[in-house]
Design a protein around this motif. Structure first.
Motif, PDB file in Angstrom:
ATOM      1  N   ALA A 199       0.950  -1.130   0.091  1.00 26.03           N
ATOM      2  CA  ALA A 199       0.044  -0.006   0.094  1.00 26.03           C
ATOM      3  C   ALA A 199       0.896   1.142  -0.068  1.00 26.03           C
ATOM      4  N   SER A 200       2.053   1.178   0.735  1.00 30.86           N
ATOM      5  CA  SER A 200       2.902   2.543   0.712  1.00 30.86           C
ATOM      6  C   SER A 200       3.471   2.757  -0.486  1.00 30.86           C
ATOM      7  N   VAL A 201       3.465   2.011  -1.583  1.00 28.33           N
ATOM      8  CA  VAL A 201       4.045   2.409  -2.894  1.00 28.33           C
ATOM      9  C   VAL A 201       2.775   2.515  -3.997  1.00 28.33           C
ATOM     10  N   GLY A 202       1.646   2.594  -3.319  1.00 28.75           N
ATOM     11  CA  GLY A 202       0.435   2.900  -3.963  1.00 28.75           C
ATOM     12  C   GLY A 202      -0.439   2.037  -4.479  1.00 28.75           C
ATOM     13  N   ALA A 203      -0.301   0.828  -4.265  1.00 30.19           N
ATOM     14  CA  ALA A 203      -1.381  -0.273  -4.547  1.00 30.19           C
ATOM     15  C   ALA A 203      -2.459  -0.118  -3.534  1.00 30.19           C
ATOM     16  N   ARG A 204      -3.844  -0.316  -4.440  1.00 29.88           N
ATOM     17  CA  ARG A 204      -4.844   0.000  -3.752  1.00 29.88           C
ATOM     18  C   ARG A 204      -5.936  -1.272  -3.901  1.00 29.88           C
ATOM     19  N   ARG A 205      -5.527  -2.073  -5.042  1.00 31.15           N
ATOM     20  CA  ARG A 205      -6.360  -3.234  -5.055  1.00 31.15           C
ATOM     21  C   ARG A 205      -5.407  -4.743  -5.105  1.00 31.15           C
ATOM     22  N   ILE A 206      -5.245  -5.025  -3.644  1.00 26.32           N
ATOM     23  CA  ILE A 206      -3.965  -5.809  -3.670  1.00 26.32           C
ATOM     24  C   ILE A 206      -4.807  -7.315  -3.487  1.00 26.32           C
ATOM     25  N   ALA A 207      -4.330  -8.174  -4.066  1.00 28.77           N
ATOM     26  CA  ALA A 207      -4.932  -9.410  -4.130  1.00 28.77           C
ATOM     27  C   ALA A 207      -4.361 -10.388  -3.177  1.00 28.77           C
ATOM     28  N   PHE A 208      -5.154 -11.151  -2.339  1.00 28.54           N
ATOM     29  CA  PHE A 208      -4.666 -12.182  -1.411  1.00 28.54           C
ATOM     30  C   PHE A 208      -4.817 -13.379  -2.140  1.00 28.54           C
ATOM     31  N   VAL A 209      -3.459 -14.170  -2.263  1.00 26.21           N
ATOM     32  CA  VAL A 209      -3.445 -15.364  -2.837  1.00 26.21           C
ATOM     33  C   VAL A 209      -3.048 -16.267  -1.867  1.00 26.21           C
ATOM     34  N   GLY A 210      -3.818 -17.477  -1.480  1.00 24.01           N
ATOM     35  CA  GLY A 210      -3.326 -18.355  -0.785  1.00 24.01           C
ATOM     36  C   GLY A 210      -4.244 -19.625  -0.572  1.00 24.01           C
ATOM     37  N   ASP A 211      -4.185 -20.506   0.569  1.00 22.26           N
ATOM     38  CA  ASP A 211      -4.764 -21.759   0.500  1.00 22.26           C
ATOM     39  C   ASP A 211      -6.181 -21.416   1.536  1.00 22.26           C
ATOM     40  N   SER A 212      -6.881 -22.524   1.872  1.00 22.19           N
ATOM     41  CA  SER A 212      -8.050 -22.531   2.521  1.00 22.19           C
ATOM     42  C   SER A 212      -7.944 -21.755   3.915  1.00 22.19           C
ATOM     43  N   LEU A 213      -9.014 -20.709   4.038  1.00 17.78           N
ATOM     44  CA  LEU A 213      -8.999 -19.991   5.400  1.00 17.78           C
ATOM     45  C   LEU A 213      -9.326 -21.110   6.560  1.00 17.78           C
ATOM     46  N   ASP A 214      -9.707 -22.307   6.209  1.00 23.62           N
ATOM     47  CA  ASP A 214      -9.839 -23.297   7.389  1.00 23.62           C
ATOM     48  C   ASP A 214      -8.698 -23.581   8.202  1.00 23.62           C
ATOM     49  N   ILE A 215      -7.400 -23.197   7.463  1.00 29.40           N
ATOM     50  CA  ILE A 215      -6.316 -23.363   8.064  1.00 29.40           C
ATOM     51  C   ILE A 215      -5.958 -22.172   8.594  1.00 29.40           C
ATOM     52  N   TYR A 216      -5.433 -22.422   9.937  1.00 26.26           N
ATOM     53  CA  TYR A 216      -5.227 -21.379  10.926  1.00 26.26           C
ATOM     54  C   TYR A 216      -4.081 -20.366  10.575  1.00 26.26           C
ATOM     55  N   THR A 217      -2.984 -20.938   9.838  1.00 26.98           N
ATOM     56  CA  THR A 217      -2.111 -19.822   9.241  1.00 26.98           C
ATOM     57  C   THR A 217      -2.600 -18.905   8.134  1.00 26.98           C
ATOM     58  N   MET A 218      -3.620 -19.520   7.304  1.00 27.63           N
ATOM     59  CA  MET A 218      -3.901 -18.840   6.391  1.00 27.63           C
ATOM     60  C   MET A 218      -4.974 -17.564   6.897  1.00 27.63           C
ATOM     61  N   ARG A 219      -5.648 -18.346   7.950  1.00 26.13           N
ATOM     62  CA  ARG A 219      -6.663 -17.239   8.657  1.00 26.13           C
ATOM     63  C   ARG A 219      -6.082 -16.085   9.153  1.00 26.13           C
TER      64      ARG A 219
END
Length: 353
Positions: A199-219
């Motif tokens: 965000a500090s370099v101007g990004a406003r539409r940042i995609a989150f790409v990861g595994d299932s939110l059932d996984i604690y670390t992803m959540r």
């Protein structure tokens, strides 16, 4: 008379065959070693268990007999006797193919080996029932301690596991069970720093790409990502929250769709496989977006620019878990605790266009 002699000779050969087969099919015992070395069974037992106040000549005979017979201690049998242990720690991870877990396993093994313990490693493949079978099997093998990466969806509560449960450490993901220690990374804090850097370099539409939110670390990482977007004033766009990237290929496909639709102006890759998938998608499309990944990896420095990452000290996590188990085995009775280790944001240039 000749016939009787022949029968006796045949009987001797049969006896010889039976004796030979018996030697091949069964493992030599301490009793065999004692017989070969011409010493008492008690003396062999003392020698095998490391006692040094044995006559050197007898010790030499015992050592020679052990080599000749190929005798090995049966630690599984020894571990069921009072005061004896298997000198083994069980480690259940989630995915043997993931370099993150191989690094954890190597660090645990290093600490355990220095203390004279063997580590038995198994992978749950994120399957709850498989995880439970592995835990039960390791406990049946009388491991002295357990280090466990809990699966995505648990099949049973630890309170339902038949005791006695050896010293237990949950690694990477916590479990609501009060009789165990846990070692975690600051997943939310690291993800927040990564998204704020974009965000500090101007990004406003940042995609989150990861595994299932059932996984604690992803959540936790998604929570940190969402907190950063709230701080930056942009908020979370659900269409840019991609939680189906379990493999590198899936991540590559999803980031390819983002590039084709021009729906995002930056990517936060929530684990190493997602980062590699994003890089492959950039290569295929012939263009890239600002990128920060969670978890460092060996080839991150080879890109142009090198990949910016949130780095966990994975080796420290593994060493800490092993040291906790060994401490419990050596009499540490302090209150069970969760240790959350800090992460480090390493900016190498890929967070900018």
């Amino acid at each position: 008379m000749p016939a009787e002699h022949g029968d006796a000779a045949e009987h001797d050969r049969a006896v010889t065959v039976v004796d030979w087969r018996d030697q091949v099919l069964r493992n030599p015992t301490m009793k065999d070693v004692a017989h070969e070395a011409r010493v008492s069974l008690k003396t062999v037992s003392r020698h095998v268990n490391g006692e040094t106040n044995i006559d050197p000549a007898l010790a030499e005979r015992i050592s020679a007999a052990i080599v000749k017979l190929g005798y090995r201690r049966n630690l599984s049998a020894a571990s069921i006797r009072p005061g004896r242990t298997s000198k083994t720690i069980g480690l259940v991870i989630s995915d043997l193919a993931n370099p993150y877990y191989s690094t954890l396993a190597r660090a645990i093994e290093s600490v355990a080996d220095a203390a004279g313990y063997l580590v038995t490693i198994a992978s749950s493949e994120e399957e709850g029932l498989r995880h439970d079978r592995l835990v039960d099997r390791l406990m049946e093998q009388r491991v002295d301690g357990l280090i466990v990466v809990p699966p995505r969806n648990a099949a049973r509560d630890w309170s339902d596991v038949a005791g006695p449960i050896p010293p237990l450490v949950f690694l990477d993901r916590p479990v609501p069970y009060s009789a165990a220690d846990a070692v975690l990374a600051d997943n939310a804090g690291g993800a927040r720093e990564a998204a704020l850097a974009l965000a500090s370099v101007g990004a406003r539409r940042i995609a989150f790409v990861g595994d299932s939110l059932d996984i604690y670390t992803m959540r936790e990482r998604h929570a940190g990502y969402a907190a950063a977007l709230a701080e930056a004033g942009s908020g979370v766009d659900d269409s840019l929250t991609i939680t189906t990237a379990h493999t590198r290929e899936q991540a590559e496909h999803e980031v390819g769709v983002v590039l084709r639709d021009d729906s995002a102006d930056a990517v936060f890759a929530a684990n190493n496989r997602s980062t590699i998938g994003a890089l492959l998608a950039f290569q295929k499309a012939g263009r890239r977006l600002p990128l920060v990944g969670f978890d460092d990896f060996e080839t991150a420095l080879l890109g142009s620019p090198p990949v910016s990452v949130v780095s966990q000290d994975v080796e420290l996590m593994g060493r800490t878990a092993a040291e906790i188990v060994l401490g419990r085995l050596n009499g540490d009775t302090s209150a069970f605790a969760t240790r959350t280790l800090p992460t480090q944001l390493i900016l190498r240039g890929s967070e900018r266009l």
